[in-house]
Design a protein around this motif. Structure first.
Motif, PDB file in Angstrom:
ATOM      1  N   PRO A   1    -133.795  -0.352  38.103  1.00 28.37           N
ATOM      2  CA  PRO A   1    -135.063   0.050  38.716  1.00 28.37           C
ATOM      3  C   PRO A   1    -135.006   0.012  40.235  1.00 28.37           C
ATOM      4  O   PRO A   1    -134.357  -0.852  40.831  1.00 28.37           O
ATOM      5  CB  PRO A   1    -136.049  -0.991  38.177  1.00 28.37           C
ATOM      6  N   ASP A   2    -135.684   0.950  40.853  1.00 26.57           N
ATOM      7  CA  ASP A   2    -135.882   0.955  42.301  1.00 26.57           C
ATOM      8  C   ASP A   2    -137.261   0.378  42.610  1.00 26.57           C
ATOM      9  O   ASP A   2    -138.166   0.409  41.764  1.00 26.57           O
ATOM     10  CB  ASP A   2    -135.804   2.376  42.857  1.00 26.57           C
ATOM     11  N   ARG A   3    -137.414  -0.133  43.817  1.00 29.40           N
ATOM     12  CA  ARG A   3    -138.727  -0.620  44.217  1.00 29.40           C
ATOM     13  C   ARG A   3    -139.730   0.533  44.197  1.00 29.40           C
ATOM     14  O   ARG A   3    -139.470   1.613  44.727  1.00 29.40           O
ATOM     15  CB  ARG A   3    -138.652  -1.218  45.621  1.00 29.40           C
ATOM     16  N   GLY A   4    -140.853   0.307  43.556  1.00 27.01           N
ATOM     17  CA  GLY A   4    -141.874   1.340  43.445  1.00 27.01           C
ATOM     18  C   GLY A   4    -141.872   2.067  42.124  1.00 27.01           C
ATOM     19  O   GLY A   4    -142.826   2.798  41.826  1.00 27.01           O
ATOM     20  N   ASP A   5    -140.847   1.880  41.304  1.00 25.74           N
ATOM     21  CA  ASP A   5    -140.823   2.517  39.991  1.00 25.74           C
ATOM     22  C   ASP A   5    -141.955   1.986  39.114  1.00 25.74           C
ATOM     23  O   ASP A   5    -142.252   0.782  39.122  1.00 25.74           O
ATOM     24  CB  ASP A   5    -139.499   2.245  39.277  1.00 25.74           C
ATOM     25  N   VAL A   6    -142.567   2.870  38.351  1.00 26.47           N
ATOM     26  CA  VAL A   6    -143.548   2.471  37.338  1.00 26.47           C
ATOM     27  C   VAL A   6    -142.792   2.317  36.021  1.00 26.47           C
ATOM     28  O   VAL A   6    -142.182   3.278  35.544  1.00 26.47           O
ATOM     29  CB  VAL A   6    -144.676   3.507  37.207  1.00 26.47           C
ATOM     30  N   VAL A   7    -142.810   1.118  35.464  1.00 30.52           N
ATOM     31  CA  VAL A   7    -141.972   0.826  34.305  1.00 30.52           C
ATOM     32  C   VAL A   7    -142.809   0.367  33.112  1.00 30.52           C
ATOM     33  O   VAL A   7    -143.853  -0.255  33.264  1.00 30.52           O
ATOM     34  CB  VAL A   7    -140.915  -0.258  34.632  1.00 30.52           C
ATOM     35  N   VAL A   8    -142.326   0.705  31.928  1.00 30.62           N
ATOM     36  CA  VAL A   8    -142.872   0.185  30.681  1.00 30.62           C
ATOM     37  C   VAL A   8    -141.928  -0.909  30.195  1.00 30.62           C
ATOM     38  O   VAL A   8    -140.701  -0.757  30.267  1.00 30.62           O
ATOM     39  CB  VAL A   8    -143.020   1.302  29.623  1.00 30.62           C
ATOM     40  N   PHE A   9    -142.492  -2.005  29.707  1.00 33.86           N
ATOM     41  CA  PHE A   9    -141.675  -3.160  29.357  1.00 33.86           C
ATOM     42  C   PHE A   9    -142.398  -4.009  28.331  1.00 33.86           C
ATOM     43  O   PHE A   9    -143.589  -3.830  28.049  1.00 33.86           O
ATOM     44  CB  PHE A   9    -141.398  -4.008  30.609  1.00 33.86           C
ATOM     45  N   LYS A  10    -141.674  -4.962  27.788  1.00 39.42           N
ATOM     46  CA  LYS A  10    -142.247  -5.966  26.897  1.00 39.42           C
ATOM     47  C   LYS A  10    -142.416  -7.250  27.706  1.00 39.42           C
ATOM     48  O   LYS A  10    -141.421  -7.841  28.130  1.00 39.42           O
ATOM     49  CB  LYS A  10    -141.339  -6.182  25.684  1.00 39.42           C
ATOM     50  N   PRO A  11    -143.646  -7.687  27.970  1.00 42.82           N
ATOM     51  CA  PRO A  11    -143.853  -8.887  28.787  1.00 42.82           C
ATOM     52  C   PRO A  11    -143.237 -10.112  28.120  1.00 42.82           C
ATOM     53  O   PRO A  11    -143.258 -10.223  26.886  1.00 42.82           O
ATOM     54  CB  PRO A  11    -145.377  -9.004  28.886  1.00 42.82           C
ATOM     55  N   PRO A  12    -142.679 -11.026  28.909  1.00 47.78           N
ATOM     56  CA  PRO A  12    -141.994 -12.185  28.323  1.00 47.78           C
ATOM     57  C   PRO A  12    -142.889 -13.059  27.456  1.00 47.78           C
ATOM     58  O   PRO A  12    -142.408 -13.706  26.531  1.00 47.78           O
ATOM     59  CB  PRO A  12    -141.472 -12.942  29.548  1.00 47.78           C
ATOM     60  N   HIS A  13    -144.189 -13.082  27.729  1.00 45.80           N
ATOM     61  CA  HIS A  13    -145.099 -13.920  26.960  1.00 45.80           C
ATOM     62  C   HIS A  13    -145.748 -13.174  25.796  1.00 45.80           C
ATOM     63  O   HIS A  13    -146.496 -13.769  25.024  1.00 45.80           O
ATOM     64  CB  HIS A  13    -146.189 -14.475  27.878  1.00 45.80           C
ATOM     65  N   ALA A  14    -145.477 -11.867  25.679  1.00 44.14           N
ATOM     66  CA  ALA A  14    -146.025 -11.065  24.576  1.00 44.14           C
ATOM     67  C   ALA A  14    -144.999 -10.002  24.195  1.00 44.14           C
ATOM     68  O   ALA A  14    -145.226  -8.802  24.386  1.00 44.14           O
ATOM     69  CB  ALA A  14    -147.353 -10.428  24.976  1.00 44.14           C
ATOM     70  N   PRO A  15    -143.852 -10.412  23.646  1.00 45.29           N
ATOM     71  CA  PRO A  15    -142.746  -9.473  23.415  1.00 45.29           C
ATOM     72  C   PRO A  15    -143.008  -8.427  22.343  1.00 45.29           C
ATOM     73  O   PRO A  15    -142.200  -7.513  22.169  1.00 45.29           O
ATOM     74  CB  PRO A  15    -141.591 -10.402  23.004  1.00 45.29           C
ATOM     75  N   ASP A  16    -144.115  -8.533  21.620  1.00 44.59           N
ATOM     76  CA  ASP A  16    -144.442  -7.536  20.602  1.00 44.59           C
ATOM     77  C   ASP A  16    -145.317  -6.422  21.171  1.00 44.59           C
ATOM     78  O   ASP A  16    -145.703  -5.508  20.440  1.00 44.59           O
ATOM     79  CB  ASP A  16    -145.150  -8.197  19.424  1.00 44.59           C
ATOM     80  N   GLN A  17    -145.629  -6.483  22.479  1.00 44.80           N
ATOM     81  CA  GLN A  17    -146.478  -5.484  23.111  1.00 44.80           C
ATOM     82  C   GLN A  17    -145.692  -4.691  24.146  1.00 44.80           C
ATOM     83  O   GLN A  17    -144.622  -5.113  24.607  1.00 44.80           O
ATOM     84  CB  GLN A  17    -147.683  -6.156  23.783  1.00 44.80           C
ATOM     85  N   ASN A  18    -146.248  -3.540  24.539  1.00 45.60           N
ATOM     86  CA  ASN A  18    -145.686  -2.736  25.623  1.00 45.60           C
ATOM     87  C   ASN A  18    -146.705  -2.671  26.763  1.00 45.60           C
ATOM     88  O   ASN A  18    -147.854  -2.289  26.535  1.00 45.60           O
ATOM     89  CB  ASN A  18    -145.357  -1.322  25.139  1.00 45.60           C
ATOM     90  N   TRP A  19    -146.276  -3.051  27.956  1.00 49.29           N
ATOM     91  CA  TRP A  19    -147.132  -3.026  29.137  1.00 49.29           C
ATOM     92  C   TRP A  19    -146.550  -2.065  30.163  1.00 49.29           C
ATOM     93  O   TRP A  19    -145.373  -1.678  30.076  1.00 49.29           O
ATOM     94  CB  TRP A  19    -147.261  -4.425  29.761  1.00 49.29           C
ATOM     95  N   ILE A  20    -147.360  -1.720  31.168  1.00 52.41           N
ATOM     96  CA  ILE A  20    -146.897  -0.854  32.242  1.00 52.41           C
ATOM     97  C   ILE A  20    -147.360  -1.410  33.581  1.00 52.41           C
ATOM     98  O   ILE A  20    -148.523  -1.774  33.751  1.00 52.41           O
ATOM     99  CB  ILE A  20    -147.394   0.595  32.026  1.00 52.41           C
ATOM    100  N   LYS A  21    -146.431  -1.517  34.528  1.00 55.79           N
ATOM    101  CA  LYS A  21    -146.730  -2.000  35.878  1.00 55.79           C
ATOM    102  C   LYS A  21    -145.761  -1.328  36.850  1.00 55.79           C
ATOM    103  O   LYS A  21    -144.895  -0.547  36.465  1.00 55.79           O
ATOM    104  CB  LYS A  21    -146.551  -3.528  35.984  1.00 55.79           C
ATOM    105  N   ARG A  22    -145.885  -1.699  38.131  1.00 56.17           N
ATOM    106  CA  ARG A  22    -145.009  -1.151  39.171  1.00 56.17           C
ATOM    107  C   ARG A  22    -144.065  -2.247  39.683  1.00 56.17           C
ATOM    108  O   ARG A  22    -144.499  -3.378  39.937  1.00 56.17           O
ATOM    109  CB  ARG A  22    -145.838  -0.602  40.338  1.00 56.17           C
ATOM    110  N   VAL A  23    -142.811  -1.906  39.846  1.00 54.76           N
ATOM    111  CA  VAL A  23    -141.824  -2.844  40.380  1.00 54.76           C
ATOM    112  C   VAL A  23    -142.032  -2.969  41.889  1.00 54.76           C
ATOM    113  O   VAL A  23    -141.922  -1.989  42.625  1.00 54.76           O
ATOM    114  CB  VAL A  23    -140.386  -2.372  40.087  1.00 54.76           C
ATOM    115  N   VAL A  24    -142.336  -4.185  42.348  1.00 56.00           N
ATOM    116  CA  VAL A  24    -142.461  -4.423  43.797  1.00 56.00           C
ATOM    117  C   VAL A  24    -141.394  -5.379  44.303  1.00 56.00           C
ATOM    118  O   VAL A  24    -141.109  -5.410  45.502  1.00 56.00           O
ATOM    119  CB  VAL A  24    -143.866  -4.954  44.165  1.00 56.00           C
ATOM    120  N   GLY A  25    -140.802  -6.165  43.412  1.00 60.28           N
ATOM    121  CA  GLY A  25    -139.785  -7.128  43.823  1.00 60.28           C
ATOM    122  C   GLY A  25    -138.501  -6.949  43.040  1.00 60.28           C
ATOM    123  O   GLY A  25    -138.513  -6.908  41.811  1.00 60.28           O
TER     124      GLY A  25
END
Length: 266
Positions: free
Chosen positions: A109-133
């Motif tokens: 991932p590059d900084r600023g990419d909008v990514v879909v992922f499985k959050p570490p505390h809810a691995p059965d779900q799909n979330w979407i956020k932006r990579v800033v770090g």
């Protein structure tokens, strides 16, 4: 979503196996006995018909692009509730379906990419956020300002946001242009709010990322995760790149916005 993916894999392999076993063994026996093609068992007939379709869907969905629907306002103003998006599944490497194991590395991932992922505390779900770090970055969020490695990110005020439909709750928020290094995008914030939540400093470890929602005051992101503030690389599903539909309700009876069709996600 996980059960759908698992079901798709099982059905693909089951129909393919039934078709293959029949062609290798039973079809020859029927032919030798003077049988006709239309005399094959019903389960074989269905397997022969559905296997190619299921195989194509599985390959496209697992290794090319996967559809998702935006369920919340955390990525406003760029992604709205009811947006249907496509996620590039090979930007960050090819992964096996179901267990998400990467077997071919193609990029990070590059900084600023909008990514879909499985959050570490809810691995059965799909979330979407932006990579800033990125790995090794020191991320800070103080007041209403994002800091990257000690440098404040610059903002340009664009005016007051006016929302529609289920996004109307954010009407009156400040619409800002956030100038990440090498990437600009819009965010929403209540600049006059005292003591905003999510303040702190974090150093991103190797193999992890710090993600935030564009709707800064309405996003459960890395700032608030208690077990770990960071997204492990192995939890990535892909990079969001296109809006292909926007509608709410069954058969789009709630609302339909044709202007968002084909919008590139920045």
């Amino acid at each position: 979503m996980k059960w759908f993916e698992l079901g798709l894999v099982v059905l693909t392999f089951a129909t393919g196996l039934i078709w293959l076993v029949d062609r290798l063994f039973f079809a020859r026996r029927r032919a030798a006995e003077g049988g006709l093609l239309d005399e094959e068992p019903v389960i074989v007939d269905y397997s022969r018909a559905f296997f190619p379709v299921l195989a194509v869907v599985l390959v496209l969905r697992s290794f090319v692009a996967e559809p998702y629907k935006i369920p919340s306002s955390s990525m406003m103003p760029n992604l709205l509730i009811g947006d249907f998006i496509l996620v590039n599944k090979f930007s960050y490497g090819l992964r096996l379906p179901v267990n998400n194991h990467k077997f071919l590395a193609l990029g990070e991932p590059d900084r600023g990419d909008v990514v879909v992922f499985k959050p570490p505390h809810a691995p059965d779900q799909n979330w979407i956020k932006r990579v800033v770090g990125l790995p090794g970055d020191r991320i800070g969020f103080h007041g209403d300002t994002l800091y990257i490695n000690g440098e404040a990110v610059q903002y340009e005020k664009l005016g007051e946001f006016v929302g529609t439909g289920r996004g109307a709750e954010m009407t009156g928020a400040s619409l800002l242009l956030e100038k990440l290094p090498g990437r600009e995008h819009q965010v929403l914030e209540w600049l006059d709010r005292a003591n905003p939540a999510g303040q702190g400093e974090w150093t991103v470890p190797a193999g992890h990322y710090f993600v935030m929602g564009d709707n800064r005051d309405n996003s459960e992101d890395s700032r608030f995760w208690t077990q770990t503030h960071f997204l492990p690389e192995e939890h990535l599903r892909g990079r969001a790149f296109l809006i292909w539909l926007n509608c709410e309700g069954w058969f789009c009876k709630g609302s339909f916005d044709p202007s968002r069709i084909g919008t590139k996600i920045k």
